[in-house]
Write a protein that holds these residues in place. Structure first.
Motif, PDB file in Angstrom:
ATOM      1  N   PHE A  90      22.403  18.555  -6.709  1.00 43.52           N
ATOM      2  CA  PHE A  90      23.395  17.769  -5.753  1.00 43.52           C
ATOM      3  C   PHE A  90      22.584  17.535  -4.497  1.00 43.52           C
ATOM      4  N   PHE A 117      31.413   7.628 -18.684  1.00 47.01           N
ATOM      5  CA  PHE A 117      31.749   8.658 -17.820  1.00 47.01           C
ATOM      6  C   PHE A 117      32.654   8.047 -16.505  1.00 47.01           C
ATOM      7  N   ASN A 121      27.043   5.531 -10.978  1.00 49.53           N
ATOM      8  CA  ASN A 121      26.223   5.954 -10.241  1.00 49.53           C
ATOM      9  C   ASN A 121      25.093   6.501 -11.283  1.00 49.53           C
ATOM     10  N   TYR A 170      23.953  10.193 -12.193  1.00 45.86           N
ATOM     11  CA  TYR A 170      24.912  11.140 -13.245  1.00 45.86           C
ATOM     12  C   TYR A 170      24.182  11.539 -14.432  1.00 45.86           C
ATOM     13  N   ILE A 206      35.759   6.478 -11.436  1.00 41.70           N
ATOM     14  CA  ILE A 206      34.918   6.517 -10.333  1.00 41.70           C
ATOM     15  C   ILE A 206      33.901   5.433 -10.344  1.00 41.70           C
ATOM     16  N   MET A 240      21.395  13.678 -13.754  1.00 42.35           N
ATOM     17  CA  MET A 240      22.044  15.104 -13.402  1.00 42.35           C
ATOM     18  C   MET A 240      22.608  15.810 -14.618  1.00 42.35           C
ATOM     19  N   PHE A 256      35.774  19.630 -11.688  1.00 44.33           N
ATOM     20  CA  PHE A 256      34.525  19.241 -11.991  1.00 44.33           C
ATOM     21  C   PHE A 256      34.355  17.586 -11.459  1.00 44.33           C
ATOM     22  N   ALA A 257      35.232  17.082 -11.712  1.00 44.37           N
ATOM     23  CA  ALA A 257      35.282  15.521 -11.135  1.00 44.37           C
ATOM     24  C   ALA A 257      35.293  15.227  -9.844  1.00 44.37           C
ATOM     25  N   PHE A 306      36.702   8.791 -15.692  1.00 48.11           N
ATOM     26  CA  PHE A 306      37.329   9.502 -14.427  1.00 48.11           C
ATOM     27  C   PHE A 306      37.654   8.360 -13.344  1.00 48.11           C
ATOM     28  N   VAL A 346      24.864  11.413  -2.899  1.00 51.31           N
ATOM     29  CA  VAL A 346      23.976  10.514  -3.069  1.00 51.31           C
ATOM     30  C   VAL A 346      23.803   9.313  -2.561  1.00 51.31           C
ATOM     31  N   LEU A 367      31.823  16.154  -8.649  1.00 51.08           N
ATOM     32  CA  LEU A 367      31.046  14.955  -8.956  1.00 51.08           C
ATOM     33  C   LEU A 367      31.143  13.843  -8.136  1.00 51.08           C
ATOM     34  N   LEU A 368      32.550  13.742  -7.281  1.00 45.81           N
ATOM     35  CA  LEU A 368      32.842  12.709  -6.417  1.00 45.81           C
ATOM     36  C   LEU A 368      32.021  12.927  -5.057  1.00 45.81           C
ATOM     37  N   VAL A 411      29.693  14.688  -4.881  1.00 43.93           N
ATOM     38  CA  VAL A 411      28.292  14.455  -5.003  1.00 43.93           C
ATOM     39  C   VAL A 411      27.811  13.167  -4.876  1.00 43.93           C
ATOM     40  N   SER A 412      28.566  12.093  -5.712  1.00 43.46           N
ATOM     41  CA  SER A 412      28.227  10.797  -5.669  1.00 43.46           C
ATOM     42  C   SER A 412      27.949  10.238  -4.165  1.00 43.46           C
TER      43      SER A 412
END
Lengths: 374, 309, 432
Positions: free
Chosen positions: C109, C262, C271, C274, C268, C277, A5-6, C266, A16, A9-10, A12-13
């Protein structure tokens, strides 16, 4: 599960962010979103906002823009609907706009400002007067108008010290703006020992107020404060006169509109109104008022000058700091004073104006007003 | 409230009657259309609104020509508003409802909601969204009661509303009962297919129903336009909703029912304001509706529905 | 030609009468006086053109009809998209549904933040449409106050959070349950009413709920509404018992104790997309659950009973079906979905007030159901997309947007009265 999942999302980010990079707007224009109702029942107030802000954009551009960049007004319609306001806010984020003048209705401003604060978008509302908007410790949110909670006490103190009525009725239209002011008037009146015999809500959009007028007459009310807008108060005044109910009336800035006299006619003579100072009557604004009149626009609307000022504050801050980084801009705005058609203004920690005061006026049947000594 | 004051009560009764009579006038349009083709014409409130605008146009137009004699203004505005409103009513039926006849009952309802949104915005687009107001044309009235107590006022305008309402209702009742067209209306309401078989031009009857309903809505528009002196493009929606409630309350499909329903609704609202709280008048009005329907599932004067197999 | 002339002249006159008082004349305020002025030359030109068009159209109507009919007969008949065979039809619909789900999953996405946000709104309406579809489309009960249950759901989350600090996930089932309870309580007395009487009572109920929420200021905040409603959090998976993380928030900073943003969890970069989404994904899951549950219900005896009752009430009763229980179940289950949608709406908005729950909202949801083709789930989904996107697309037309919205509703009803995707009715015909 968590890992994949991470990872999704990574990826995806990054995509984006890539898309965000391509979407960066042209360097030579700074877009300012003007968010408010262009359609719907309160569209006329939205128009005030649009003409004020547009005039500011025009004049600033004519004077050479902001550090060589030109401003561009982007009109966004929220129809005063909270649901659409959030959609507008997200659209603003989407289009990479960092400055918003708006929204108009407090119930739209409140959910939209959540988005702006989160996204670091600078928002100045020229019209929303609900205290709740600046109670949340947000940094990006400012306003160039006073608060309901200021207006109420101003009115109530005047009533208690100058009018000294025996029996007061406080009415409101069951909307955020009207009920907010009405409650604060009632509270301050009671603190000052004035007898409030009635506190009732009417329905906005209703046309027949004969029942409540008869009720006030029956209760022997000699002073009525109405929290709400001009269409309902106009009718209440008109019908009161017809029914032989002759109490003194008073209302907030939402009733201070020429249309009030068009509706109420002679019955609007002598009404008391709390209004923001009439900025269009300030001698410094003479040429500005003429510029409005040359375009066939009315500069006396309550939110015209406040919208102009909102744009001016943004432009001046960008000029002075030489950046469009809203984080730096909000710090600058919080700590400096700005010269606007509203006079020199500066902001409190929470984004409210410092020392914004309402004046009290007597309204006349021809739609004009004269100031009253407080 | 202090002791019971008969003059105060009378005043509130008059207030309720005034607003109730105009609900009744608008409700007629709902009830006639429903009685004949079984559809809820949601755009009816907008037709009332257009009637009000037409009245304003006529009144300001006549003022521009220097006509000041009140009966002329009143009759002129009435005729003009009735002409425009019935034309709109006719056109709406022709364009938005006739092509849908015979299908599922919900389809014309959605079309009507669409038409209501359309008409509202049509007027807003060309006349602006803010209120427009005309000055009083008829002021003054009678006052009753002790000089030191509560004084009941009955304005001339209220009398004009009562008289016009009673005259219009009477004329309509007579027309439905006696005329050829009225007979055709009743026949179509009874059984559309059968009436068709018997050689009644049902399309014409249905068009006629819309025209009559719209004309009465225009009468209400003129009266309330003069009484309140204010209109805006959104005025029809809430008035339509109330009138529809009145029609159902009295028994939808029944003419006397619409009148009764309108008056009961008006008085209920006024009395709630008078002896309870104004903010709850709509709650009480709708609550009363629910209550009445629970005990009389087809409204006060509605005919009990026969289950056809 | 003379045969059509009188009617053509009449319609031209009608067009003129409908347009000139509103378009051709304008009531203008001058100071405090109202004056009557002529409309813009453009408006008069438009009126002239409209009158002329209507006149000519009606005058030459037989010829025009003949020409188009000729054209139609010369054109090859349009091949039907849907095959006749029922089983095959069902298979195709299922494929479309899966494709839609696939698109919906990839969508956030592959598009911008604004689009995702709008899609979330669409999903709320899908949920509402599907819920009302049970009541109106399947059980055939005309409900004009569906928005009341939506409001109950939204206010349950807002109030439970404000007074008891309940999270979105805890409030969601409660909101659904409360809305269902309201549906049950309302349904019990009113379901013996028929057709339009039921419609007006539900309409009245919708208004009562809204006015009560507006008047009960001490609890609901009245017209001020309730603000600061937290967004849903992602329940953290406890890999490390020492890290007492309750949930993951999607803001830049965590707003509640025990929660962690969030992106920090993780490791990261932050953004802002998120959050949008995540909301979208929750909405999508809710919609999928709704679709699944309703699909199962439709195949259960209770679902069959709904449709049977809609088709023929008397036959149902003679077969020993309990009319009240069936109607009540449809009403209650339909209401619960509005409750879920309301909960989610409150979370998405972060602020709710009674003005979001007016009658026009009920009308729009009903329009979605009818436009979609009553009873058809796929149709309702498409209609919800259309009804939500349309005003957004028409935003460019600003002034004309609601005008067009109303017009499209009318035109759609005339063009496709059976809805976008009509519900297939199982039918058996005796062989000749």
């Amino acid at each position: 599960m968590k890992k994949t999942f991470a990872r999704t999302l990574l990826s995806v980010s990054t995509s984006v962010m890539l898309m965000g990079a391509t979407a960066i707007t042209h360097a030579d224009t700074i877009q300012i979103a003007i968010a408010g109702p262009v359609t719907g029942p309160v569209a006329q107030y939205g128009d005030m906002q649009v003409i004020g802000a547009k005039m500011a954009v025009e004049q600033i551009n004519k004077a050479g823009g902001v550090n060589g960049d030109t401003l561009e007004a982007v009109i966004m319609d929220d129809a005063c609907d909270p649901k659409q306001a959030v959609a507008v806010a997200n659209k603003v984020v989407n289009e990479g706009i960092s400055f918003v003048v708006g929204h108009l209705c407090s119930s739209s401003t409140q959910p939209a400002s959540d988005v702006y604060e989160d996204e670091g978008i600078l928002m100045i509302t020229p019209a929303s007067t609900s205290p709740a908007i600046t109670e949340r410790g947000y940094k990006m949110i400012f306003r160039t108008i006073g608060l309901d909670s200021d207006q109420g006490p101003t009115a109530a103190k005047y009533i208690a010290s100058k009018v000294k009525p025996k029996k007061v009725a406080v009415l409101h239209d069951k909307q955020q703006y009207g009920e907010g002011i009405a409650s604060s008037v009632k509270k301050t009146l009671e603190e000052n020992g004035i007898n409030v015999v009635m506190f009732e809500g009417i329905t906005a959009g209703d046309k027949d107020f004969s029942a409540i007028i008869a009720k006030m007459k029956q209760a022997g009310v000699d002073f009525v404060y109405y929290g709400g807008y001009h269409p309902e108060l106009g009718l209440i005044l008109r019908q009161s006169r017809q029914k032989g109910f002759n109490a003194q009336f008073m209302g907030p800035e939402g009733v201070g509109n020429k249309d009030l006299s068009a509706i109420a006619g002679e019955a609007s003579e002598g009404l008391l109104v709390t209004l923001p100072p009439a900025f269009d009557l300030r001698p410094e604004n003479k040429s500005l008022v003429e510029a409005f009149k040359a375009k066939g626009e009315d500069p006396s609307g309550a939110f015209v000058m406040t919208s102009y000022a909102a744009v001016k504050v943004m432009a001046d801050a960008i000029k002075a700091t030489g950046t469009t980084d809203t984080e730096k801009l909000q710090q600058y705005i919080h700590t400096h004073s700005f010269n606007t058609p509203m006079g020199d203004i500066s902001f409190k920690e929470n984004g409210d104006l410092k020392g914004f005061e309402f004046d009290i006026y007597t309204w006349h049947a021809d739609g004009s007003k004269t100031p009253v000594q407080k | 409230m202090l002791a019971f004051d008969p003059f105060y009560f009378a005043q509130q009764l008059l207030n309720g009657l005034t607003i109730g009579s105009t609900y009744a006038l608008i409700a007629i349009g709902y009830t006639m259309v429903y009685g004949i083709i079984g559809m809820i014409n949601f755009a009816h409130g907008e037709i009332y609104m257009i009637g009000m605008y037409s009245a304003f146009v006529a009144i300001t137009g006549m003022a521009a020509f220097g006509i000041e004699f009140l009966p002329v203004i009143f009759v002129g505005a009435l005729l003009f508003a009735m002409l425009i409103s019935s034309t709109v009513g006719w056109a709406v039926e022709r364009v938005a409802y006739r092509p849908l006849r015979g299908g599922n009952r919900l389809i014309p309802l959605i079309s009507a909601i669409g038409m209501s949104i359309f008409l509202q915005n049509y007027v807003r687009l060309f006349q602006g969204s803010s209120d427009v107001a005309i000055p009083h044309l008829l002021s003054g009235g009678y006052t009753f009661g002790a000089a030191d107590g509560f004084q009941t006022t009955l304005s001339y305008m209220q009398i004009l509303i009562f008289v016009t309402t009673i005259v219009s209702m009477g004329a309509l009742t007579l027309f439905i009962a006696k005329s050829r067209m009225g007979r055709a209306c009743r026949a179509v309401a009874e059984d559309l297919k059968m009436a068709n078989l018997l050689g009644i031009d049902t399309n014409r009857v249905i068009s006629f129903t819309f025209v009559i309903g719209a004309a009465l809505a225009a009468v209400a528009g003129v009266l309330l336009g003069m009484y309140y002196g204010v209109t805006n493009p959104y005025i029809g929606f809430i008035a339509g909703l109330k009138a529809f409630t009145a029609a159902v309350l009295g028994g939808i499909g029944s003419l006397p029912g619409a009148m009764l329903g309108g008056i009961i609704l008006g008085i209920t609202e006024a009395m709630t304001s008078a002896y309870f709280a104004t903010e709850y008048k709509d709650v009480v009005a709708f609550g009363l509706l629910v209550l009445i329907l629970l005990f009389r599932p087809t409204g006060i004067l509605g005919k009990p529905e026969v289950e056809k197999i | 030609m003379p045969a059509t002339l009188p009617f053509a002249a009449f319609t031209a006159l009608v067009t003129f009468l409908v347009s000139f008082p509103i378009m051709g004349l304008k009531l203008v305020k001058e100071g405090t006086q109202l004056t009557l002025q002529s409309g813009t030359p453009g408006a008069w030109t438009f009126i002239g053109l409209a009158v002329l068009t209507v006149f000519l159209f009606q005058l030459f109507r037989p010829q025009i009809a003949g020409a188009t009919a000729g054209l139609r007969s010369r054109l090859p008949a349009m091949p039907s998209v849907m095959p006749e065979d029922e089983a095959q039809k069902a298979r195709i619909e299922r494929v479309i549904l899966w494709v839609l789900i696939g698109v919906a999953l990839i969508f956030p996405f592959a598009s911008s933040r604004g689009a995702v946000d709008l899609a979330t709104l669409v999903l709320i309406y899908v949920m509402l449409g599907l819920g009302l579809n049970i009541v109106v489309g399947l059980a055939g009960l005309l409900d004009l106050g569906y928005v009341a249950f939506y409001a109950v759901g939204a206010y349950s989350y807002a109030l439970l959070n404000e007074y008891f600090g309940l999270s979105f996930w805890a409030a969601l089932p409660i909101g659904g349950l409360l809305a269902a309870t309201f549906g049950f309580i309302l349904g019990f007395p009113v379901l013996r009413l028929r057709g339009d009487y039921l419609a007006i009572v539900t309409l009245g109920f919708g208004e009562i709920i809204r006015i009560l929420l507006n008047n009960w200021t001490s609890v609901t905040g009245g017209p001020n509404g309730i603000g600061g409603i937290p967004k849903p959090t992602l329940p953290a998976i406890q890999t490390d018992p020492e890290l007492a993380v309750v949930g993951l928030e999607f803001g830049r900073r965590a707003k509640e104790a025990g929660n962690v943003p969030f992106h920090e969890y993780f490791g990261i970069a932050y953004n802002s997309s998120y959050k949008v989404m995540f909301l979208y994904i929750i909405a999508l899951l809710l919609v999928l659950a709704t679709v699944y549950v309703i699909n199962r219900l439709m195949r259960m005896p209770v679902g069959r009973a709904w449709e049977a009752l809609r088709e023929d009430e008397i036959a149902c009763r003679s077969l020993g079906l309990n009319r009240t229980a069936i109607k009540l179940s449809a009403f209650t289950i339909g209401a619960s979905f509005a409750g879920f949608a309301g909960c989610f709406f409150a979370a998405r908005q972060g602020f709710i007030s009674p003005e979001s729950f007016t009658f026009i909202e009920s009308a729009i949801i009903l329009a979605i159901v009818v436009l979609g083709g009553m009873g058809s789930q796929l149709g309702v989904i498409l209609a919800a997309v259309l009804m939500t996107i349309l005003p957004e697309v028409a935003r460019e037309f600003a002034e004309y947007r609601m005008l067009m919205f109303g017009l499209v509703m009318v035109v759609m009803m005339i063009w496709r009265p059976e809805g976008l995707i009509p519900m297939k009715r199982p039918k058996l015909e005796l062989a000749q």
